[in-house]
Design a protein around this motif. Structure first.
Motif, PDB file in Angstrom:
ATOM      1  N   LYS A 105       2.222  -5.959   8.178  1.00  0.00           N
ATOM      2  CA  LYS A 105       1.652  -5.753   6.848  1.00  0.00           C
ATOM      3  C   LYS A 105       0.857  -4.459   6.820  1.00  0.00           C
ATOM      4  O   LYS A 105       0.094  -4.172   7.741  1.00  0.00           O
ATOM      5  CB  LYS A 105       0.715  -6.927   6.501  1.00  0.00           C
ATOM      6  CG  LYS A 105       1.460  -8.090   5.899  1.00  0.00           C
ATOM      7  CD  LYS A 105       1.218  -8.112   4.399  1.00  0.00           C
ATOM      8  CE  LYS A 105       2.008  -9.258   3.760  1.00  0.00           C
ATOM      9  NZ  LYS A 105       1.976  -9.228   2.317  1.00  0.00           N
TER      10      LYS A 105
ATOM     11  N   THR B 258      -1.573  -1.847   4.207  1.00  0.00           N
ATOM     12  CA  THR B 258      -2.349  -1.886   2.965  1.00  0.00           C
ATOM     13  C   THR B 258      -1.683  -1.007   1.915  1.00  0.00           C
ATOM     14  O   THR B 258      -0.808  -0.199   2.216  1.00  0.00           O
ATOM     15  CB  THR B 258      -3.789  -1.370   3.195  1.00  0.00           C
ATOM     16  OG1 THR B 258      -3.722   0.009   3.568  1.00  0.00           O
ATOM     17  CG2 THR B 258      -4.487  -2.146   4.286  1.00  0.00           C
ATOM     18  N   LYS B 259      -2.125  -1.182   0.689  1.00  0.00           N
ATOM     19  CA  LYS B 259      -1.570  -0.386  -0.402  1.00  0.00           C
ATOM     20  C   LYS B 259      -1.822   1.105  -0.184  1.00  0.00           C
ATOM     21  O   LYS B 259      -0.969   1.934  -0.438  1.00  0.00           O
ATOM     22  CB  LYS B 259      -2.179  -0.841  -1.736  1.00  0.00           C
ATOM     23  CG  LYS B 259      -1.539  -0.136  -2.913  1.00  0.00           C
ATOM     24  CD  LYS B 259      -1.943  -0.731  -4.235  1.00  0.00           C
ATOM     25  CE  LYS B 259      -1.232   0.014  -5.366  1.00  0.00           C
ATOM     26  NZ  LYS B 259      -1.469  -0.558  -6.676  1.00  0.00           N
ATOM     27  N   LYS B 260      -2.991   1.400   0.343  1.00  0.00           N
ATOM     28  CA  LYS B 260      -3.340   2.795   0.632  1.00  0.00           C
ATOM     29  C   LYS B 260      -2.380   3.387   1.664  1.00  0.00           C
ATOM     30  O   LYS B 260      -1.918   4.515   1.518  1.00  0.00           O
ATOM     31  CB  LYS B 260      -4.788   2.839   1.141  1.00  0.00           C
ATOM     32  CG  LYS B 260      -5.293   4.220   1.536  1.00  0.00           C
ATOM     33  CD  LYS B 260      -5.684   5.042   0.314  1.00  0.00           C
ATOM     34  CE  LYS B 260      -6.177   6.435   0.667  1.00  0.00           C
ATOM     35  NZ  LYS B 260      -5.223   7.256   1.409  1.00  0.00           N
TER      36      LYS B 260
ATOM     37  N   ALA C 168       0.637   2.381   2.291  1.00  0.00           N
ATOM     38  CA  ALA C 168       1.947   2.506   1.664  1.00  0.00           C
ATOM     39  C   ALA C 168       2.001   3.776   0.820  1.00  0.00           C
ATOM     40  O   ALA C 168       2.979   4.518   0.847  1.00  0.00           O
ATOM     41  CB  ALA C 168       2.231   1.282   0.794  1.00  0.00           C
ATOM     42  N   GLN C 169       0.921   4.023   0.082  1.00  0.00           N
ATOM     43  CA  GLN C 169       0.836   5.207  -0.756  1.00  0.00           C
ATOM     44  C   GLN C 169       0.947   6.494   0.083  1.00  0.00           C
ATOM     45  O   GLN C 169       1.673   7.409  -0.269  1.00  0.00           O
ATOM     46  CB  GLN C 169      -0.507   5.198  -1.487  1.00  0.00           C
ATOM     47  CG  GLN C 169      -0.379   5.449  -2.958  1.00  0.00           C
ATOM     48  CD  GLN C 169      -1.514   4.805  -3.745  1.00  0.00           C
ATOM     49  OE1 GLN C 169      -2.490   4.314  -3.164  1.00  0.00           O
ATOM     50  NE2 GLN C 169      -1.405   4.794  -5.053  1.00  0.00           N
TER      51      GLN C 169
ATOM     52  N   LEU D 104       9.663  -0.004  -1.038  1.00  0.00           N
ATOM     53  CA  LEU D 104       8.282  -0.047  -0.563  1.00  0.00           C
ATOM     54  C   LEU D 104       7.316   0.139  -1.736  1.00  0.00           C
ATOM     55  O   LEU D 104       6.362  -0.623  -1.896  1.00  0.00           O
ATOM     56  CB  LEU D 104       8.064   1.051   0.478  1.00  0.00           C
ATOM     57  CG  LEU D 104       6.651   1.208   1.043  1.00  0.00           C
ATOM     58  CD1 LEU D 104       6.337   0.097   2.020  1.00  0.00           C
ATOM     59  CD2 LEU D 104       6.480   2.557   1.729  1.00  0.00           C
TER      60      LEU D 104
ATOM     61  N   SER E  93       7.239  -2.947  -3.949  1.00  0.00           N
ATOM     62  CA  SER E  93       6.552  -4.110  -3.405  1.00  0.00           C
ATOM     63  C   SER E  93       5.035  -3.953  -3.415  1.00  0.00           C
ATOM     64  O   SER E  93       4.300  -4.929  -3.332  1.00  0.00           O
ATOM     65  CB  SER E  93       7.067  -4.434  -2.002  1.00  0.00           C
ATOM     66  OG  SER E  93       6.814  -3.356  -1.143  1.00  0.00           O
ATOM     67  N   TYR E  94       4.579  -2.710  -3.531  1.00  0.00           N
ATOM     68  CA  TYR E  94       3.132  -2.479  -3.597  1.00  0.00           C
ATOM     69  C   TYR E  94       2.673  -2.061  -4.993  1.00  0.00           C
ATOM     70  O   TYR E  94       1.542  -1.618  -5.176  1.00  0.00           O
ATOM     71  CB  TYR E  94       2.712  -1.413  -2.580  1.00  0.00           C
ATOM     72  CG  TYR E  94       2.682  -1.951  -1.168  1.00  0.00           C
ATOM     73  CD1 TYR E  94       1.545  -2.565  -0.657  1.00  0.00           C
ATOM     74  CD2 TYR E  94       3.813  -1.863  -0.356  1.00  0.00           C
ATOM     75  CE1 TYR E  94       1.524  -3.060   0.624  1.00  0.00           C
ATOM     76  CE2 TYR E  94       3.804  -2.363   0.931  1.00  0.00           C
ATOM     77  CZ  TYR E  94       2.655  -2.966   1.414  1.00  0.00           C
ATOM     78  OH  TYR E  94       2.634  -3.453   2.675  1.00  0.00           O
ATOM     79  N   ASN E  95       3.601  -2.172  -5.943  1.00  0.00           N
ATOM     80  CA  ASN E  95       3.288  -1.792  -7.327  1.00  0.00           C
ATOM     81  C   ASN E  95       2.802  -0.354  -7.460  1.00  0.00           C
ATOM     82  O   ASN E  95       1.862  -0.067  -8.187  1.00  0.00           O
ATOM     83  CB  ASN E  95       2.229  -2.730  -7.907  1.00  0.00           C
ATOM     84  CG  ASN E  95       2.876  -3.842  -8.704  1.00  0.00           C
ATOM     85  OD1 ASN E  95       3.880  -3.604  -9.391  1.00  0.00           O
ATOM     86  ND2 ASN E  95       2.331  -5.025  -8.609  1.00  0.00           N
ATOM     87  N   ILE E  96       3.442   0.517  -6.715  1.00  0.00           N
ATOM     88  CA  ILE E  96       3.073   1.930  -6.770  1.00  0.00           C
ATOM     89  C   ILE E  96       4.091   2.657  -7.639  1.00  0.00           C
ATOM     90  O   ILE E  96       5.292   2.500  -7.459  1.00  0.00           O
ATOM     91  CB  ILE E  96       3.048   2.549  -5.348  1.00  0.00           C
ATOM     92  CG1 ILE E  96       1.987   1.845  -4.485  1.00  0.00           C
ATOM     93  CG2 ILE E  96       2.775   4.052  -5.420  1.00  0.00           C
ATOM     94  CD1 ILE E  96       2.135   2.122  -3.002  1.00  0.00           C
TER      95      ILE E  96
END
Ligand SMILES: [Zn+2]
Length: 87
Positions: A4, A6-8, A10-11, A35, A38-41
């Motif tokens: 897993k 974090t969103k950060k 992934a960004q 990707l 899945s992270y709403n980016i």
């Protein structure tokens, strides 16, 4: 087991991915798109680099480019799909 992140993270991974100057492979773009989803980016302007149909890097496969009714239309030279973007 899938690690897993974090969103950060992934960004950062997405920004790093698009920083590469060479042609991006469609399969790699699909991966990064998944990707991001899945992270709403939001990919924002990065989406305009790719053909919506075959995910080719249209910076390298640019066909005809037209401007019509406030839309920019870029033809993909690989599959012939007309990609339209509002301008
Ligand atoms: Zn295409």
């Amino acid at each position: 087991m899938k690690k897993k992140i974090t969103k950060k993270e992934a960004q950062d991974r997405i920004i790093e991915f698009f920083r590469q100057a060479e042609e991006i492979e469609p399969k790699n773009f699909r991966k990064i798109k998944r990707l991001a989803m899945s992270y709403n980016i939001k990919l924002g302007n990065y989406r305009k680099i790719f053909c919506k149909e075959c995910y080719s890097d249209i910076r390298y496969h640019k066909g005809k480019v037209r401007i019509k009714n406030m839309h920019k239309i870029v033809e993909c030279s690989k599959c012939g799909f007309l990609n339209k973007w509002k301008i």
